[in-house]
Design an enzyme around this catalytic site. Structure first.
Site, PDB file in Angstrom:
ATOM      1  N   HIS A 138       2.127   3.520  -8.995  1.00 58.24           N
ATOM      2  CA  HIS A 138       2.082   2.442  -9.456  1.00 58.24           C
ATOM      3  C   HIS A 138       2.544   1.594 -10.342  1.00 58.24           C
ATOM      4  CE1 HIS A 138      -1.484   2.039  -7.133  1.00 58.24           C
ATOM      5  NE2 HIS A 138      -2.609   2.710  -8.585  1.00 58.24           N
ATOM      6  N   GLU A 145     -12.262  -4.428  -3.639  1.00 57.55           N
ATOM      7  CA  GLU A 145     -13.280  -3.045  -3.662  1.00 57.55           C
ATOM      8  C   GLU A 145     -12.594  -2.256  -4.753  1.00 57.55           C
ATOM      9  OE1 GLU A 145     -12.386  -5.022  -0.770  1.00 57.55           O
ATOM     10  OE2 GLU A 145     -14.754  -5.158  -0.366  1.00 57.55           O
ATOM     11  N   ARG A 192      -1.183   9.016  -9.931  1.00 57.46           N
ATOM     12  CA  ARG A 192      -0.769   8.457  -9.317  1.00 57.46           C
ATOM     13  C   ARG A 192      -0.741   7.046 -10.511  1.00 57.46           C
ATOM     14  NH1 ARG A 192      -4.319   8.217  -5.088  1.00 57.46           N
ATOM     15  NH2 ARG A 192      -4.424   5.552  -5.191  1.00 57.46           N
ATOM     16  N   ASP A 200       1.144  -1.054  -0.236  1.00 62.75           N
ATOM     17  CA  ASP A 200       0.162  -0.109   0.184  1.00 62.75           C
ATOM     18  C   ASP A 200       1.245   1.079  -0.220  1.00 62.75           C
ATOM     19  OD1 ASP A 200      -2.218   1.289   0.045  1.00 62.75           O
ATOM     20  OD2 ASP A 200      -2.023   1.252   2.299  1.00 62.75           O
ATOM     21  N   LEU A 238       9.846 -20.753  -4.538  1.00 64.67           N
ATOM     22  CA  LEU A 238       9.671 -19.703  -4.452  1.00 64.67           C
ATOM     23  C   LEU A 238       7.930 -19.817  -4.595  1.00 64.67           C
ATOM     24  CD1 LEU A 238       9.075 -17.433  -1.922  1.00 64.67           C
ATOM     25  CD2 LEU A 238       8.433 -15.555  -4.310  1.00 64.67           C
ATOM     26  N   TRP A 250     -12.133  -2.385  -7.174  1.00 66.66           N
ATOM     27  CA  TRP A 250     -12.650  -2.276  -8.802  1.00 66.66           C
ATOM     28  C   TRP A 250     -13.162  -1.166  -9.133  1.00 66.66           C
ATOM     29  CZ3 TRP A 250     -11.505  -4.969 -12.898  1.00 66.66           C
ATOM     30  CH2 TRP A 250     -10.938  -6.186 -12.543  1.00 66.66           C
TER      31      TRP A 250
END
Ligand code: IPE
Ligand code: IPE
Ligand code: MG
Length: 255
Positions: free
Chosen positions: A35, A65, A31, A18, A129, A67
């Site tokens: 990302h 959420e 924004r 986050d 992994l 979406w």
């Protein structure tokens, strides 16, 4: 009763990545730039797990959420996701990483869906992994689909209602075949679960940092692992019950 053995390194790490949006906003950038920078931190986190012998890493990439965010942000995230699938899967495979996705897949466009399926098939035999990407994932949705699976089994006569216990539920939740997360990390400074793995985090150690996801570095992960190594996990028992048995004494479980 055999107690889970204390381990200094988590077998399974679960991460809420986050803070991408705020990272960009602080730089007065859109924004989506955050990302994009966040995608680099994903690689750093995977490298760290490979170097430290962590067996499973579950990354929360996109929630049920999420979406509901503005259309252009969702579109940009989907594009980034598709790019990452196109760009990274071969390299992950080369490094022995098994890739898996959890969440409501049918909400993705067919092109992304096909890439997800290919990546899973391509890497299914890998053991270094186990990388799980939670995308279009919600903990409540996960519980709801497990309830639906139980109801279907009962309706079909494969299961009696009195056979529904914790194990029956757990077997139908996402990640049923992995050990539950030992350590949960959330970057970005908020102290909440945000509908991540609600069932699976029951006894996970929680660790929060102000560091924004794109600023993640190995030193931050070292701090999380150091903190984890110093914790006593009691699983509802007493400290005396879970204290490690000194090696020169017989195991109290053998008595
Ligand atoms: C996390 O970063 C990435 C996703 C939820 C897709 P955010 O986009 O939530 O960043 P902040 O929390 O707004 O800073
Ligand atoms: C959680 O972050 C979801 C992911 C990181 C993918 P959010 O930014 O969506 O969570 P809230 O809205 O702050 O709770
Ligand atoms: Mg956020």
């Amino acid at each position: 009763m055999t107690l889970p053995q204390p381990r200094s390194v988590p077998r399974h790490l679960a991460v809420i990545m986050d803070g991408n949006g705020r990272w960009a906003e602080r730089r007065r950038r859109p924004r989506v730039i955050g990302h994009r920078a966040g995608a680099r931190a994903v690689n750093l986190c995977i490298d760290y797990c490979l170097q430290h012998g962590i067996e499973a890493l579950t990354l929360f990439a996109f929630s049920s959420e999420n979406w509901g965010r503005p259309e252009d942000e969702v579109g940009a995230l989907m594009k980034l996701f598709l790019n990452a699938l196109e760009r990274e899967v071969d390299e992950l495979h080369r490094r022995g990483v098994r890739l898996r996705f959890i969440g409501e897949r049918d909400r993705f466009q067919p092109e992304i869906l096909a890439r997800m399926r290919d990546a899973e098939r391509h890497t299914v035999g890998n053991r270094t992994l186990h990388l799980v990407v939670a995308a279009s994932y919600g903990g409540r949705q996960d519980v709801a689909q497990a309830a639906r699976a139980l109801a279907e089994d009962v309706a079909a006569g494969r299961l009696r209602p009195d056979e529904i216990d914790e194990a029956a539920v757990a077997a139908r939740m996402a990640l049923a075949d992995l050990p539950p997360p030992d350590l949960f990390i959330r970057t970005g400074g908020d102290h909440r679960i945000s509908n991540f793995l609600l069932w699976q985090l029951a006894y996970t150690e929680l660790w929060f940092t102000e560091t924004l996801w794109p600023d993640l570095d190995a030193a931050t992960l070292d701090r999380a692992l150091d903190d984890f190594a110093g914790r006593e996990r009691r699983f509802g028992l007493t400290s005396a019950q879970v204290a490690p048995v000194p090696s020169h004494l017989p195991d109290r479980n053998d008595a």
